[in-house]
Design a protein around this motif. Structure first.
Motif, PDB file in Angstrom:
ATOM      1  N   TYR A  45       4.103   3.541  11.275  1.00  0.00           N
ATOM      2  CA  TYR A  45       4.229   4.367  10.140  1.00  0.00           C
ATOM      3  C   TYR A  45       4.327   5.617  10.829  1.00  0.00           C
ATOM      4  N   TYR A  46       5.528   6.557  10.447  1.00  0.00           N
ATOM      5  CA  TYR A  46       5.640   8.071  10.965  1.00  0.00           C
ATOM      6  C   TYR A  46       5.651   9.018  10.023  1.00  0.00           C
ATOM      7  N   CYS A  47       4.735  10.044  10.384  1.00  0.00           N
ATOM      8  CA  CYS A  47       4.383  11.264   9.421  1.00  0.00           C
ATOM      9  C   CYS A  47       3.904  12.544  10.254  1.00  0.00           C
ATOM     10  N   ALA A  97      -2.855  14.258   7.803  1.00  0.00           N
ATOM     11  CA  ALA A  97      -3.519  13.815   6.560  1.00  0.00           C
ATOM     12  C   ALA A  97      -2.957  12.819   5.803  1.00  0.00           C
ATOM     13  N   THR A  98      -1.607  12.657   5.841  1.00  0.00           N
ATOM     14  CA  THR A  98      -1.031  11.507   5.078  1.00  0.00           C
ATOM     15  C   THR A  98      -1.346  10.139   5.922  1.00  0.00           C
ATOM     16  N   LEU A  99      -1.276  10.463   7.392  1.00  0.00           N
ATOM     17  CA  LEU A  99      -1.517   8.751   8.144  1.00  0.00           C
ATOM     18  C   LEU A  99      -2.891   8.716   8.002  1.00  0.00           C
ATOM     19  N   ASN A 100      -3.789   9.541   8.029  1.00  0.00           N
ATOM     20  CA  ASN A 100      -5.317   9.281   7.782  1.00  0.00           C
ATOM     21  C   ASN A 100      -5.478   8.741   6.465  1.00  0.00           C
ATOM     22  N   LYS A 101      -5.046   8.989   5.500  1.00  0.00           N
ATOM     23  CA  LYS A 101      -5.271   8.332   4.403  1.00  0.00           C
ATOM     24  C   LYS A 101      -4.806   6.903   4.166  1.00  0.00           C
ATOM     25  N   ARG A 115      -0.229  11.055  17.614  1.00  0.00           N
ATOM     26  CA  ARG A 115      -0.810  11.645  16.440  1.00  0.00           C
ATOM     27  C   ARG A 115       0.124  11.579  15.296  1.00  0.00           C
ATOM     28  N   ASP A 116       1.422  11.257  15.496  1.00  0.00           N
ATOM     29  CA  ASP A 116       2.014  11.056  14.311  1.00  0.00           C
ATOM     30  C   ASP A 116       2.590   9.580  14.025  1.00  0.00           C
ATOM     31  N   LEU A 117       2.010   8.723  14.695  1.00  0.00           N
ATOM     32  CA  LEU A 117       2.321   7.370  14.616  1.00  0.00           C
ATOM     33  C   LEU A 117       0.978   6.450  14.496  1.00  0.00           C
ATOM     34  N   LEU A 118       1.391   5.856  13.060  1.00  0.00           N
ATOM     35  CA  LEU A 118       0.014   4.710  12.816  1.00  0.00           C
ATOM     36  C   LEU A 118       0.607   3.370  12.827  1.00  0.00           C
ATOM     37  N   GLU A 119      -0.073   2.563  13.798  1.00  0.00           N
ATOM     38  CA  GLU A 119       0.529   1.240  13.799  1.00  0.00           C
ATOM     39  C   GLU A 119      -0.437   0.069  13.340  1.00  0.00           C
ATOM     40  N   VAL A 120       0.267  -0.992  13.031  1.00  0.00           N
ATOM     41  CA  VAL A 120      -0.642  -2.178  12.652  1.00  0.00           C
ATOM     42  C   VAL A 120      -0.123  -3.391  13.365  1.00  0.00           C
ATOM     43  N   THR A 121      -0.891  -4.064  14.260  1.00  0.00           N
ATOM     44  CA  THR A 121      -0.567  -5.291  14.870  1.00  0.00           C
ATOM     45  C   THR A 121      -1.420  -6.474  14.589  1.00  0.00           C
ATOM     46  N   ILE A 173       0.632  -1.348   0.161  1.00  0.00           N
ATOM     47  CA  ILE A 173      -0.144   0.000  -0.072  1.00  0.00           C
ATOM     48  C   ILE A 173       0.737   1.318   0.089  1.00  0.00           C
ATOM     49  N   HIS A 174       0.643   2.228  -0.865  1.00  0.00           N
ATOM     50  CA  HIS A 174       1.525   3.352  -1.142  1.00  0.00           C
ATOM     51  C   HIS A 174       1.224   4.188   0.376  1.00  0.00           C
ATOM     52  N   THR A 175       2.506   4.627   0.723  1.00  0.00           N
ATOM     53  CA  THR A 175       2.706   5.395   2.128  1.00  0.00           C
ATOM     54  C   THR A 175       2.805   6.667   1.828  1.00  0.00           C
ATOM     55  N   GLY A 176       2.689   7.425   0.769  1.00  0.00           N
ATOM     56  CA  GLY A 176       2.946   9.009   0.703  1.00  0.00           C
ATOM     57  C   GLY A 176       4.340   9.078   1.049  1.00  0.00           C
ATOM     58  N   ASN A 177       4.336  10.027   1.888  1.00  0.00           N
ATOM     59  CA  ASN A 177       5.963  10.642   2.434  1.00  0.00           C
ATOM     60  C   ASN A 177       6.130  10.081   3.865  1.00  0.00           C
ATOM     61  N   ALA A 178       5.148   8.941   4.429  1.00  0.00           N
ATOM     62  CA  ALA A 178       5.422   8.474   5.621  1.00  0.00           C
ATOM     63  C   ALA A 178       6.353   7.221   5.829  1.00  0.00           C
TER      64      ALA A 178
END
Length: 280
Positions: free
Chosen positions: A157-159, A163-167, A187-193, A102-107
């Motif tokens: 994922y860090y960004c 908006a990038t992390l929400n997408k 707010r700047d870390l999205l995680e998957v477990t 999945i495309h991560t943008g600039n994350a």
């Protein structure tokens, strides 16, 4: 000390934004309170950090004769008893590689196996930089789709662009991957477990092993990765500095009068248990 002191048996603490101040340390007052409570309560750390990333905190507790016994790390993906792994909920690397498409943008993307940290780029996250500069940890930078591993504890994922992390959050969820959790740990870390890797499940297992009813557990937290345990344990306490998601969705929970940088946890416990400790 009062009826609350007699009722509750276990205390659970998130670290960053909760038990730790903004310098990533446990304050003198907090240590004094924990030492007072240590003899009558099971003290549990439940954090998004990995075992190696809490070494300094555990050393600080041990130096002050505070035994935390169990340790929940990687947001519940790993649970330790005296540094011995007793539970682990990991994701198969084949599934992880599908998620990585999945495309991560600039994350930035970080993968954590049981004992190794991999990243796809130079580390920019402030908390991860703390791990590097203050704890001497380092990420191995390489192609994350070409690792020689069989399982992953978590993807982070860090960004600094929300908006990038929400997408990215929406894109991952839209794929309907089976048996994963996707959440913000800050707010700047999205995680998957793994779907079973959350702090609440970990505390349930620990409470079962210790024969402690869940209604006798008090938990403190400040972010989305604390939501389940704050909602479902006996008493979930939000930090004054907790994010708006928790404050909006846990309106029945008590909130500390002071932030993590103002000894919020310690001051709450002094009042809640009527401890003979002065903080003013």
């Amino acid at each position: 000390m009062n009826s609350n002191y007699k009722r509750y048996k276990m205390l659970v603490f998130d670290l960053d934004g909760t038990l730790l101040n903004n310098s990533h340390e446990i304050s003198f007052l907090t240590l004094k309170v924990l030492l007072t409570l240590e003899k009558d309560f099971k003290i549990i750390i439940a954090t998004g950090r990995r075992l190696s990333e809490v070494r300094n905190i555990r050393n600080q507790l041990k130096k002050n004769n505070i035994n935390e016994n169990y340790l929940v790390t990687a947001n519940g993906a790993e649970v330790f008893l005296q540094e011995n792994l007793i539970f682990r909920h990991a994701m198969n690397y084949g599934l992880v590689k599908e998620i990585l498409k999945i495309h991560t943008g600039n994350a930035d993307v970080n993968l954590y196996t049981f004992d190794t940290w991999y990243s796809n780029s130079y580390v920019k996250s402030p908390i991860m930089k703390h791990f590097i500069t203050d704890l001497g940890l380092n990420a191995i930078i390489k192609d994350l789709a070409e690792l020689d591993v069989d399982s992953v504890s978590k993807i982070v994922y860090y960004c600094d662009d929300l908006a990038t992390l929400n997408k990215l959050n929406n894109d991952i969820r839209s794929k309907d991957f089976q048996d994963i959790r996707v959440f913000f740990s800050s707010r700047d870390l999205l995680e998957v477990t793994n779907i079973n890797a959350d702090k609440y499940n970990a505390i349930k297992n620990i409470a079962f092993l210790e024969s402690v009813p869940l209604c006798d557990v008090v938990a403190f937290g400040d972010n989305n990765n604390d939501y389940e345990m704050l909602k479902n344990l006996g008493k979930g306490v939000l930090m004054k500095n907790a994010n708006e998601f928790l404050k909006i969705n846990l309106t029945n929970n008590e909130i500390t009068k002071f932030s993590n940088n103002e000894d919020g946890v310690a001051r709450f416990l002094i009042d809640f248990f009527e401890l003979d400790i002065k903080y003013e």
